[in-house]
Design a protein around this motif. Structure first.
Motif, short mmCIF file in Angstrom:
data_model
loop_
_atom_site.label_atom_id
_atom_site.label_comp_id
_atom_site.label_asym_id
_atom_site.label_seq_id
_atom_site.Cartn_x
_atom_site.Cartn_y
_atom_site.Cartn_z
N SER A 66 59.95 37.09 29.28
CA SER A 66 58.87 37.59 28.43
C SER A 66 57.55 37.29 29.12
O SER A 66 57.43 36.32 29.88
CB SER A 66 58.92 36.96 27.03
OG SER A 66 58.67 35.58 27.10
N PHE A 67 56.59 38.16 28.88
CA PHE A 67 55.29 38.10 29.54
C PHE A 67 54.20 38.13 28.47
O PHE A 67 54.16 39.05 27.67
CB PHE A 67 55.12 39.31 30.48
CG PHE A 67 56.17 39.38 31.54
CD1 PHE A 67 55.95 38.86 32.80
CD2 PHE A 67 57.41 39.97 31.29
CE1 PHE A 67 56.92 38.92 33.78
CE2 PHE A 67 58.39 40.04 32.26
CZ PHE A 67 58.15 39.51 33.51
N ALA A 68 53.34 37.12 28.47
CA ALA A 68 52.23 37.06 27.51
C ALA A 68 50.92 37.20 28.28
O ALA A 68 50.54 36.32 29.04
CB ALA A 68 52.26 35.75 26.74
N LEU A 69 50.28 38.34 28.09
CA LEU A 69 49.00 38.60 28.75
C LEU A 69 47.93 37.78 28.07
O LEU A 69 47.67 37.95 26.88
CB LEU A 69 48.67 40.09 28.69
CG LEU A 69 47.36 40.53 29.32
CD1 LEU A 69 47.35 40.26 30.82
CD2 LEU A 69 47.11 42.01 29.04
N ARG A 70 47.30 36.89 28.81
CA ARG A 70 46.25 36.02 28.26
C ARG A 70 44.86 36.54 28.56
O ARG A 70 43.93 36.30 27.79
CB ARG A 70 46.40 34.59 28.80
CG ARG A 70 47.68 33.93 28.40
CD ARG A 70 47.75 33.81 26.88
NE ARG A 70 49.00 33.19 26.48
CZ ARG A 70 49.67 33.55 25.41
NH1 ARG A 70 49.23 34.52 24.64
NH2 ARG A 70 50.78 32.94 25.10
N ARG A 71 44.70 37.26 29.67
CA ARG A 71 43.38 37.77 30.02
C ARG A 71 43.52 38.92 31.00
O ARG A 71 44.39 38.90 31.86
CB ARG A 71 42.54 36.65 30.64
CG ARG A 71 41.12 37.06 30.88
CD ARG A 71 40.25 35.88 31.13
NE ARG A 71 38.86 36.32 31.13
CZ ARG A 71 37.87 35.56 31.41
NH1 ARG A 71 38.05 34.31 31.73
NH2 ARG A 71 36.65 36.04 31.40
N LEU A 72 42.65 39.91 30.83
CA LEU A 72 42.57 41.04 31.76
C LEU A 72 41.09 41.31 31.99
O LEU A 72 40.32 41.45 31.03
CB LEU A 72 43.26 42.27 31.17
CG LEU A 72 43.27 43.51 32.05
CD1 LEU A 72 44.54 44.31 31.83
CD2 LEU A 72 42.05 44.38 31.83
N VAL A 73 40.71 41.38 33.26
CA VAL A 73 39.34 41.71 33.65
C VAL A 73 39.43 42.87 34.62
O VAL A 73 40.20 42.81 35.59
CB VAL A 73 38.63 40.51 34.31
CG1 VAL A 73 37.23 40.88 34.75
CG2 VAL A 73 38.60 39.30 33.37
N ALA A 74 38.68 43.93 34.35
CA ALA A 74 38.73 45.12 35.20
C ALA A 74 37.34 45.49 35.67
O ALA A 74 36.36 45.39 34.92
CB ALA A 74 39.35 46.29 34.43
N GLU A 75 37.26 45.94 36.91
CA GLU A 75 36.03 46.47 37.49
C GLU A 75 36.42 47.57 38.45
O GLU A 75 36.93 47.30 39.55
CB GLU A 75 35.24 45.38 38.21
CG GLU A 75 33.90 45.90 38.73
CD GLU A 75 33.03 44.79 39.29
OE1 GLU A 75 32.43 45.04 40.35
OE2 GLU A 75 32.96 43.72 38.68
N GLY A 76 36.22 48.81 38.02
CA GLY A 76 36.60 49.95 38.85
C GLY A 76 38.09 49.92 39.15
O GLY A 76 38.91 49.77 38.24
N PRO A 77 38.47 50.02 40.42
CA PRO A 77 39.88 50.05 40.78
C PRO A 77 40.51 48.66 40.92
O PRO A 77 41.64 48.53 41.37
CB PRO A 77 39.87 50.76 42.13
CG PRO A 77 38.57 50.37 42.74
CD PRO A 77 37.60 50.29 41.58
N GLU A 78 39.77 47.61 40.55
CA GLU A 78 40.28 46.25 40.66
C GLU A 78 40.48 45.65 39.27
O GLU A 78 39.62 45.75 38.41
CB GLU A 78 39.33 45.38 41.47
CG GLU A 78 39.19 45.87 42.90
CD GLU A 78 38.21 45.05 43.71
OE1 GLU A 78 37.53 44.15 43.15
OE2 GLU A 78 38.12 45.30 44.93
N VAL A 79 41.65 45.03 39.09
CA VAL A 79 41.99 44.41 37.81
C VAL A 79 42.59 43.04 38.10
O VAL A 79 43.38 42.89 39.04
CB VAL A 79 43.00 45.27 37.01
CG1 VAL A 79 43.37 44.60 35.70
CG2 VAL A 79 42.45 46.67 36.77
N VAL A 80 42.22 42.05 37.29
CA VAL A 80 42.78 40.70 37.41
C VAL A 80 43.41 40.35 36.07
O VAL A 80 42.81 40.59 35.01
CB VAL A 80 41.70 39.67 37.76
CG1 VAL A 80 42.29 38.26 37.85
CG2 VAL A 80 40.98 40.04 39.05
N THR A 81 44.62 39.78 36.11
CA THR A 81 45.27 39.34 34.88
C THR A 81 45.72 37.89 35.00
O THR A 81 46.01 37.39 36.09
CB THR A 81 46.50 40.20 34.51
OG1 THR A 81 47.49 40.10 35.53
CG2 THR A 81 46.11 41.65 34.28
#
Length: 135
Positions: A66-81
């Motif tokens: 199981s995967f729990a997404l805690r944070r997602l930050v996106a800027e254009g074509p770059e995404v950090v999770t």
């Protein structure tokens, strides 16, 4: 029409949704043909969607991931999770840096930080979080 930012975030959200199905071959739908995943801590590089799927499918597990997404930050074509992962017995956290191109995930650089004991010299300055699952 979604912005590039919304589109990038949507692709990565779909990546994690597909990962949660535990059908790792389904994840290939959001990966570019020349996809690359780097794990800097071990020095490993996984090249291609098929190798990505097989590495995940063959990883030793005690149950369903199981995967729990805690944070997602996106800027254009770059995404950090920041994602917490568990199979019910083993668990970890992944910090993943996604690069997108043409609506697909081109590459991921992923870090799996290991927990460590807090340093005694700052005990008077910090609060300890309860371990996961503790009341």
């Amino acid at each position: 029409m979604p912005s590039d930012l919304e589109a990038s975030a949507s692709v990565v959200l779909e990546f994690w949704r597909l990962m949660a199905t535990n059908d790792f071959h389904s994840v290939k739908a959001v990966l570019a043909d020349d996809f690359v995943l780097d794990w800097p801590q071990s020095g490993e590089r996984i090249v291609g969607p098929e190798n990505f799927a097989v590495v995940n499918a063959e990883y030793p597990t005690e149950g369903v991931w199981s995967f729990a997404l805690r944070r997602l930050v996106a800027e254009g074509p770059e995404v950090v999770t920041h994602v917490e992962v568990t199979d019910g017995k083993q668990s970890g956290e992944a910090i993943s840096f996604f690069q997108l191109s043409g609506g697909k995930i081109q590459s991921i650089v992923e870090y799996w930080p290991d927990p460590f004991e807090p340093a005694a010299n700052r005990k008077h300055l910090v609060e300890l979080r309860l371990p996961k699952g503790a009341a």
